[in-house]
Every structure is written in structure tokens, then in C-alpha cells.
Scaffold this motif. Structure first.
Motif, PDB file in Angstrom:
ATOM      1  N   ASP A 165      46.355  44.382  33.794  1.00 11.40           N
ATOM      2  CA  ASP A 165      45.512  43.266  34.241  1.00 11.40           C
ATOM      3  C   ASP A 165      44.155  43.207  33.563  1.00 11.40           C
ATOM      4  O   ASP A 165      43.519  42.161  33.517  1.00 11.40           O
ATOM      5  CB  ASP A 165      45.296  43.417  35.741  1.00 11.40           C
ATOM      6  CG  ASP A 165      44.742  44.810  36.039  1.00 11.40           C
ATOM      7  OD1 ASP A 165      43.521  44.942  36.240  1.00 11.40           O
ATOM      8  OD2 ASP A 165      45.511  45.791  36.018  1.00 11.40           O
ATOM      9  N   MET A 166      43.663  44.331  33.114  1.00  8.23           N
ATOM     10  CA  MET A 166      42.344  44.473  32.479  1.00  8.23           C
ATOM     11  C   MET A 166      41.170  44.286  33.442  1.00  8.23           C
ATOM     12  O   MET A 166      40.060  43.927  33.031  1.00  8.23           O
ATOM     13  CB  MET A 166      42.195  43.547  31.270  1.00  8.23           C
ATOM     14  CG  MET A 166      43.018  43.981  30.070  1.00  8.23           C
ATOM     15  SD  MET A 166      42.613  45.637  29.448  1.00  8.23           S
ATOM     16  CE  MET A 166      41.052  45.336  28.629  1.00  8.23           C
ATOM     17  N   MET A 167      41.387  44.562  34.722  1.00  9.33           N
ATOM     18  CA  MET A 167      40.269  44.593  35.662  1.00  9.33           C
ATOM     19  C   MET A 167      39.490  45.901  35.489  1.00  9.33           C
ATOM     20  O   MET A 167      40.089  46.954  35.256  1.00  9.33           O
ATOM     21  CB  MET A 167      40.760  44.503  37.114  1.00  9.33           C
ATOM     22  CG  MET A 167      41.475  43.209  37.470  1.00  9.33           C
ATOM     23  SD  MET A 167      40.458  41.742  37.307  1.00  9.33           S
ATOM     24  CE  MET A 167      41.373  40.869  36.028  1.00  9.33           C
ATOM     25  N   LEU A 195      41.449  44.586  42.703  1.00 10.60           N
ATOM     26  CA  LEU A 195      41.769  46.010  42.747  1.00 10.60           C
ATOM     27  C   LEU A 195      42.582  46.364  43.985  1.00 10.60           C
ATOM     28  O   LEU A 195      43.500  47.199  43.922  1.00 10.60           O
ATOM     29  CB  LEU A 195      40.488  46.848  42.702  1.00 10.60           C
ATOM     30  CG  LEU A 195      39.625  46.711  41.442  1.00 10.60           C
ATOM     31  CD1 LEU A 195      38.403  47.621  41.538  1.00 10.60           C
ATOM     32  CD2 LEU A 195      40.426  47.010  40.177  1.00 10.60           C
ATOM     33  N   ASP A 196      42.271  45.743  45.113  1.00  8.43           N
ATOM     34  CA  ASP A 196      43.024  46.007  46.335  1.00  8.43           C
ATOM     35  C   ASP A 196      44.484  45.571  46.189  1.00  8.43           C
ATOM     36  O   ASP A 196      45.395  46.223  46.708  1.00  8.43           O
ATOM     37  CB  ASP A 196      42.378  45.277  47.520  1.00  8.43           C
ATOM     38  CG  ASP A 196      41.023  45.867  47.894  1.00  8.43           C
ATOM     39  OD1 ASP A 196      40.818  47.075  47.651  1.00  8.43           O
ATOM     40  OD2 ASP A 196      40.186  45.121  48.427  1.00  8.43           O
ATOM     41  N   VAL A 214      52.203  46.770  36.205  1.00 12.08           N
ATOM     42  CA  VAL A 214      51.422  46.444  37.400  1.00 12.08           C
ATOM     43  C   VAL A 214      50.444  45.339  37.042  1.00 12.08           C
ATOM     44  O   VAL A 214      49.440  45.572  36.365  1.00 12.08           O
ATOM     45  CB  VAL A 214      50.672  47.681  37.941  1.00 12.08           C
ATOM     46  CG1 VAL A 214      49.778  47.298  39.117  1.00 12.08           C
ATOM     47  CG2 VAL A 214      51.669  48.764  38.351  1.00 12.08           C
ATOM     48  N   CYS A 215      50.768  44.135  37.437  1.00 16.99           N
ATOM     49  CA  CYS A 215      49.910  42.984  37.184  1.00 16.99           C
ATOM     50  C   CYS A 215      50.252  41.913  38.202  1.00 16.99           C
ATOM     51  O   CYS A 215      51.183  42.065  38.993  1.00 16.99           O
ATOM     52  CB  CYS A 215      50.073  42.476  35.761  1.00 16.99           C
ATOM     53  SG  CYS A 215      48.730  41.385  35.216  1.00 16.99           S
ATOM     54  N   VAL A 265      41.107  53.349  40.859  1.00 12.84           N
ATOM     55  CA  VAL A 265      41.556  53.081  42.232  1.00 12.84           C
ATOM     56  C   VAL A 265      43.047  53.359  42.376  1.00 12.84           C
ATOM     57  O   VAL A 265      43.490  53.831  43.436  1.00 12.84           O
ATOM     58  CB  VAL A 265      41.213  51.648  42.681  1.00 12.84           C
ATOM     59  CG1 VAL A 265      39.705  51.420  42.679  1.00 12.84           C
ATOM     60  CG2 VAL A 265      41.922  50.591  41.865  1.00 12.84           C
ATOM     61  N   ILE A 266      43.825  53.110  41.336  1.00 12.20           N
ATOM     62  CA  ILE A 266      45.253  53.408  41.413  1.00 12.20           C
ATOM     63  C   ILE A 266      45.480  54.913  41.448  1.00 12.20           C
ATOM     64  O   ILE A 266      46.280  55.419  42.244  1.00 12.20           O
ATOM     65  CB  ILE A 266      46.010  52.753  40.242  1.00 12.20           C
ATOM     66  CG1 ILE A 266      46.033  51.224  40.416  1.00 12.20           C
ATOM     67  CG2 ILE A 266      47.433  53.304  40.136  1.00 12.20           C
ATOM     68  CD1 ILE A 266      46.591  50.478  39.213  1.00 12.20           C
TER      69      ILE A 266
END
Length: 324
Positions: A166-168, A144-145, A119-120, A174-175
């Protein structure tokens, strides 16, 4: 002549004795095999910087996955190249994109094979960064959205585990909240928890067509000099609901892997990344190293350092070698 009383060599005297006292075992069940899916059908095109690794259409990805499954490899990790790119990477959550098509096809044919989905955003955005860009910077919270949408589309397609890379900040939380809220409570999260800004990713960026069009990723991927920060990132991901944590890259970060293993009780993954793979392949092609021995020794070092599972492009060949 001095005759030692203590002789550790007694336990190395034969293959049988060495097998009895061996502390770490490596086998196909330790591996996760990464694949790259692309639009189209009947496509299997070798990636120049990664000999033996291919761009695969969904139908050919199924055949590659079947080979992995038949070798005893329990899981694959799916990356994708989209049919189109835009500023926010909307093809990443398009249900007709290659990743979603491949997941559906593989899970239908091989329900017991664990499908992990990356997921990126970097493969899908026109600028090559891992999220929404505002004023030349990646906007953490706006990204994040987007990540929620991607993870949901993968879960709907049948992914067993989603892997945000992604490293956010806050993406695991949130996921997890989103998946639980719509009934995907059994879909796991493998967090790229300690993902470093690394030169070892070079071949992957060719494979995934994901090089950033400006700047670099150092504002969100970790500084190679930092170890304590990695432990904090791991702890945060666990608090946010991660089921598995990861150290990436593996080979130059075995010390981080060991520290994470000593610190946490969750399963720990190590990513044997594209640059590590390509260097071995290049050296072996030139006759400078014995490929089988160096690959198995490298993978064993990762498991010895504490990895419960190893994401590796060597998975197919290593599994064959281990069966001999």
C-alpha cells in the motif's frame, strides 16, 4: 597485422567454457509466481491483457500452485478479487473471501510451498484506492488499522509471509507489532519498500479490478524520478521489521535494485510487473521478438542487478525453459 595479447574471447570460445565462467545463474528457485483468485469454483478464465495468466477460483488456484511447486518454484504470491466491495474494503479481512480460502486450501495440500499474501486495499475498496479515504484523500493512519486486520486474517489462514503493498507510512511496524502480539512471530513480512507510481501496472489493474475511481496514487506511491528516496524507504522498512524488501517495477528500475542491493544485507525482491509481461507477450505474438530468449534475458538482468528473488508472471514457462 596487429595481434592482441589480451583476448577475453578465450573465455567465450565454447559452451562449456562459458558455463564455467558464468557469473549469474537463473533457476526456478529464484521465482515467486503471482496468482489471482476469484469467488466461485472450477473457474479458470484468461485475463485478456495478460495471456497465459488467469482468474482462478480457490480450487483451480490449488492446481496452478501444484504445477508451480512441481516445477521447482518455491513460492506463490496471492492476490484476490472479492465478492463485495465497500468504502473501507472490509472483504479484505473476511475469512470467507477468496484469498483466505485459497491460502487454507493450498497450505493444507502443499505445506512446503511458501505462500506470500498481498496486503492492500485497492482490490477491495469501492473507490479503488489503497486505504481509507477522508475528504478525497487517503488517510494514512486510519489505513494502518485496516492493514493490520488484513495481515492478521492472512496469517490465520496460513500465509507464511505477508506483503504490504500500500505504501502507507508505518505499515510494516504496525503489522509486525500486531503479528507478534498474537503469536504469529514466524510469519514474515515482504515489504513493497520502493514501489513507484508506474504506468507499467496497467494490465494488473484490469486483472485485479483495482483502478482508482478518482485521482491517482501519486500521494503514496513513489515518484519515478527519485532514487535516494527509495533507499530511505527501504531503510525505514528494515528498521520497522521487514524481513524482505522489494523494488517494484523491476525492469525500468534496475538502477534502484542495484543501489538497494549494495546498501542492505536483507534479501531483496524484484517485481517483474504486468506491463513488462504484457509487452513481451504482445511483441512475441506479433513475431517481433523471440519470446524464450527475451524472457530469460530480462529475468537474468534482474538477478544480475541484485535480486535474490523475482516475482514474475513468466515463472511457469521460464522454469520449463530452464529445465531444457
Amino acid at each position: 597485422m596487429f595481434s592482441p595479447f589480451l583476448r577475453p574471447r578465450r573465455l567465450r570460445a565454447s559452451a562449456g567454457i562459458r558455463a564455467l565462467v558464468r557469473e549469474t545463474e537463473l533457476n526456478a528457485a529464484d521465482f515467486i509466481y503471482p496468482i489471482f483468485v476469484v469467488p466461485g469454483t472450477n473457474i479458470k478464465k484468461e485475463i485478456p491483457s495478460m495471456p497465459g495468466i488467469y482468474h482462478l477460483s480457490a480450487d483451480m488456484a490449488l492446481e496452478e500452485s501444484r504445477e508451480a511447486y512441481d516445477l521447482g518454484i518455491p513460492a506463490i504470491l496471492v492476490f484476490g478479487l472479492p465478492e463485495y466491495k465497500d468504502a473501507d474494503g472490509s472483504s479484505a479481512w473476511d475469512d470467507s473471501s477468496p484469498v483466505q480460502r485459497a491460502i487454507r486450501l493450498i497450505k493444507e495440500a502443499l505445506p512446503e510451498l511458501v505462500v506470500v499474501s498481498d496486503v492492500c486495499m485497492c482490490e477491495y475498496t469501492s473507490h479503488g484506492h489503497c486505504g481509507h479515504v477522508e475528504n478525497g484523500k487517503v488517510d494514512n493512519d486510519a489505513t494502518l488499522d485496516l492493514l493490520r486486520k488484513v495481515a492478521l486474517s492472512h496469517a490465520k489462514a496460513g500465509a507464511d509471509i505477508v506483503a504490504p503493498s500500500d505504501m502507507m507510512d508505518g505499515r510494516v511496524q504496525v503489522i509486525r507489532q500486531m503479528l507478534d502480539s498474537v503469536g504469529f512471530i514466524d510469519v514474515g513480512i515482504m515489504a513493497y519498500s520502493a514501489k513507484y507510481a508506474s504506468a507499467y501496472y496497467g494490465p494488473f489493474r484490469e486483472a485485479a479490478d483495482s483502478a482508482p475511481q478518482f485521482g491517482d496514487r501519486r500521494t503514496y506511491q513513489m515518484d519515478a524520478a527519485n532514487a535516494r528516496e527509495a533507499l530511505r524507504e527501504v531503510e525505514l522498512d528494515i528498521a520497522e521489521g521487514a524481513d524482505i524488501v522489494m523494488v517494484k517495477p523491476a525492469l525500468a528500475y534496475l538502477d534502484i535494485l542495484r543501489q538497494v542491493r549494495d546498501r542492505v544485507t536483507l534479501p531483496v525482491a524484484a517485481y517483474n510487473v504486468s506491463g513488462e509481461y504484457a509487452m513481451v507477450k504482445a511483441a512475441a505474438a506479433n513475431g517481433w521478438v523471440e519470446e524464450r530468449q527475451i524472457v530469460l534475458e530480462t529475468l537474468l538482468s534482474m538477478k544480475r542487478a541484485g535480486a535474490d528473488m523475482i516475482i514474475t508472471y513468466h515463472a511457469l514457462e521460464a522454469s520449463r525453459w530452464l529445465q531444457r
